[in-house]
Motif scaffolding. Sequence first.
Motif, PDB file in Angstrom:
ATOM      1  N   MET A 182       4.541   8.525 -10.482  1.00  0.00           N
ATOM      2  CA  MET A 182       3.384   9.401 -10.397  1.00  0.00           C
ATOM      3  C   MET A 182       2.255   9.431 -11.106  1.00  0.00           C
ATOM      4  N   LYS A 183       1.037   9.229 -10.681  1.00  0.00           N
ATOM      5  CA  LYS A 183      -0.145   9.056 -11.257  1.00  0.00           C
ATOM      6  C   LYS A 183      -0.535  10.335 -12.259  1.00  0.00           C
ATOM      7  N   THR A 184      -0.937  10.061 -13.263  1.00  0.00           N
ATOM      8  CA  THR A 184      -1.323  11.252 -14.231  1.00  0.00           C
ATOM      9  C   THR A 184      -2.852  11.525 -14.147  1.00  0.00           C
ATOM     10  N   PRO A 185      -3.316  12.849 -13.997  1.00  0.00           N
ATOM     11  CA  PRO A 185      -4.677  13.150 -13.891  1.00  0.00           C
ATOM     12  C   PRO A 185      -5.602  12.633 -14.968  1.00  0.00           C
ATOM     13  N   SER A 186      -6.633  12.154 -14.427  1.00  0.00           N
ATOM     14  CA  SER A 186      -7.589  11.799 -15.392  1.00  0.00           C
ATOM     15  C   SER A 186      -8.288  12.891 -16.194  1.00  0.00           C
ATOM     16  N   PHE A 187      -9.068  12.318 -17.335  1.00  0.00           N
ATOM     17  CA  PHE A 187      -9.823  13.362 -17.995  1.00  0.00           C
ATOM     18  C   PHE A 187     -10.721  14.502 -17.157  1.00  0.00           C
ATOM     19  N   LEU A 188     -11.529  13.621 -16.328  1.00  0.00           N
ATOM     20  CA  LEU A 188     -12.564  14.088 -15.458  1.00  0.00           C
ATOM     21  C   LEU A 188     -11.843  15.178 -14.584  1.00  0.00           C
ATOM     22  N   GLN A 189     -10.637  14.676 -13.980  1.00  0.00           N
ATOM     23  CA  GLN A 189      -9.993  15.865 -12.985  1.00  0.00           C
ATOM     24  C   GLN A 189      -9.571  17.015 -13.925  1.00  0.00           C
ATOM     25  N   ASN A 190      -9.154  16.876 -15.096  1.00  0.00           N
ATOM     26  CA  ASN A 190      -8.654  17.962 -16.004  1.00  0.00           C
ATOM     27  C   ASN A 190      -9.973  18.895 -16.104  1.00  0.00           C
ATOM     28  N   LEU A 191     -10.938  18.263 -16.505  1.00  0.00           N
ATOM     29  CA  LEU A 191     -12.118  19.083 -17.111  1.00  0.00           C
ATOM     30  C   LEU A 191     -12.726  19.864 -15.737  1.00  0.00           C
ATOM     31  N   VAL A 192     -12.902  19.245 -14.614  1.00  0.00           N
ATOM     32  CA  VAL A 192     -13.309  20.135 -13.187  1.00  0.00           C
ATOM     33  C   VAL A 192     -11.941  21.088 -12.999  1.00  0.00           C
ATOM     34  N   THR A 193     -10.925  20.898 -13.263  1.00  0.00           N
ATOM     35  CA  THR A 193      -9.835  22.142 -13.040  1.00  0.00           C
ATOM     36  C   THR A 193     -10.015  22.923 -13.968  1.00  0.00           C
ATOM     37  N   PHE A 194     -10.170  22.758 -15.190  1.00  0.00           N
ATOM     38  CA  PHE A 194     -10.365  23.759 -16.318  1.00  0.00           C
ATOM     39  C   PHE A 194     -11.539  24.608 -15.774  1.00  0.00           C
ATOM     40  N   TYR A 195     -12.798  24.191 -15.506  1.00  0.00           N
ATOM     41  CA  TYR A 195     -13.919  24.800 -15.401  1.00  0.00           C
ATOM     42  C   TYR A 195     -13.799  25.550 -14.079  1.00  0.00           C
ATOM     43  N   ARG A 196     -13.201  24.953 -13.125  1.00  0.00           N
ATOM     44  CA  ARG A 196     -12.964  25.692 -11.648  1.00  0.00           C
ATOM     45  C   ARG A 196     -12.014  26.999 -11.977  1.00  0.00           C
ATOM     46  N   ASP A 197     -11.049  26.712 -12.478  1.00  0.00           N
ATOM     47  CA  ASP A 197     -10.038  27.957 -12.767  1.00  0.00           C
ATOM     48  C   ASP A 197     -10.690  28.872 -13.508  1.00  0.00           C
ATOM     49  N   GLY A 198     -11.290  28.583 -14.615  1.00  0.00           N
ATOM     50  CA  GLY A 198     -12.156  29.533 -15.563  1.00  0.00           C
ATOM     51  C   GLY A 198     -13.181  30.307 -14.736  1.00  0.00           C
ATOM     52  N   PHE A 199     -14.041  29.637 -14.058  1.00  0.00           N
ATOM     53  CA  PHE A 199     -14.870  30.427 -13.379  1.00  0.00           C
ATOM     54  C   PHE A 199     -14.481  31.376 -12.316  1.00  0.00           C
ATOM     55  N   ARG A 200     -13.250  30.843 -11.681  1.00  0.00           N
ATOM     56  CA  ARG A 200     -12.498  31.700 -10.623  1.00  0.00           C
ATOM     57  C   ARG A 200     -12.099  33.087 -11.416  1.00  0.00           C
ATOM     58  N   GLY A 201     -11.392  32.997 -12.936  1.00  0.00           N
ATOM     59  CA  GLY A 201     -10.725  34.165 -13.212  1.00  0.00           C
ATOM     60  C   GLY A 201     -11.851  34.991 -14.173  1.00  0.00           C
ATOM     61  N   MET A 202     -13.141  34.457 -13.977  1.00  0.00           N
ATOM     62  CA  MET A 202     -14.144  35.695 -14.566  1.00  0.00           C
ATOM     63  C   MET A 202     -14.262  36.834 -13.841  1.00  0.00           C
ATOM     64  N   THR A 203     -14.461  37.683 -14.634  1.00  0.00           N
ATOM     65  CA  THR A 203     -15.028  39.134 -13.975  1.00  0.00           C
ATOM     66  C   THR A 203     -16.237  39.598 -14.441  1.00  0.00           C
ATOM     67  N   VAL A 204     -16.428  39.765 -15.759  1.00  0.00           N
ATOM     68  CA  VAL A 204     -17.765  39.999 -16.460  1.00  0.00           C
ATOM     69  C   VAL A 204     -18.743  38.777 -16.351  1.00  0.00           C
ATOM     70  N   GLY A 205     -17.946  37.589 -16.600  1.00  0.00           N
ATOM     71  CA  GLY A 205     -18.929  36.400 -16.831  1.00  0.00           C
ATOM     72  C   GLY A 205     -19.794  36.033 -15.694  1.00  0.00           C
ATOM     73  N   LYS A 206     -19.212  36.242 -14.590  1.00  0.00           N
ATOM     74  CA  LYS A 206     -19.892  36.039 -13.049  1.00  0.00           C
ATOM     75  C   LYS A 206     -21.478  36.958 -13.327  1.00  0.00           C
ATOM     76  N   THR A 207     -21.226  37.979 -13.702  1.00  0.00           N
ATOM     77  CA  THR A 207     -22.421  38.791 -13.457  1.00  0.00           C
ATOM     78  C   THR A 207     -23.393  38.387 -14.669  1.00  0.00           C
TER      79      THR A 207
END
Length: 74
Positions: A1-26
Motif C-alpha cells: 500500500m502506498k503512503t500518502p505524500s506530504f502534499l496530499q496530507n496538506l490538502v486533506t488537512f486544510y480541506r477537513d479544517g475548512f469543512r469543520g469551521m463554523t465562525v471561521g467561514k464568516t
Amino acid sequence: MKTPSFLQNLVTFYRDGFRGMTVGKTLWLLVLIKLFIMFAILKVFFFPNYLKTNFKTDESRSNHVRQELIDRTD
C-alpha cells in the motif's frame, strides 16, 4: 500500500479544517470582502493611472519616469 505524500496530507488537512469551521467561514468571508474593497474599489478612486492620463505614448511615459527618478536622487 502506498503512503500518502506530504502534499496530499496538506490538502486533506486544510480541506477537513475548512469543512469543520463554523465562525471561521464568516471571518474568511469578511476578510475576502475587505480585500476586494481595498484592491478593487479604492484603487479606482484613490489611485488613478497618472501616466496613462497625462502622457500619450510609452516613450513620453518612460521619459517622465526616468526624469522623476533622476530628479529625486539629487
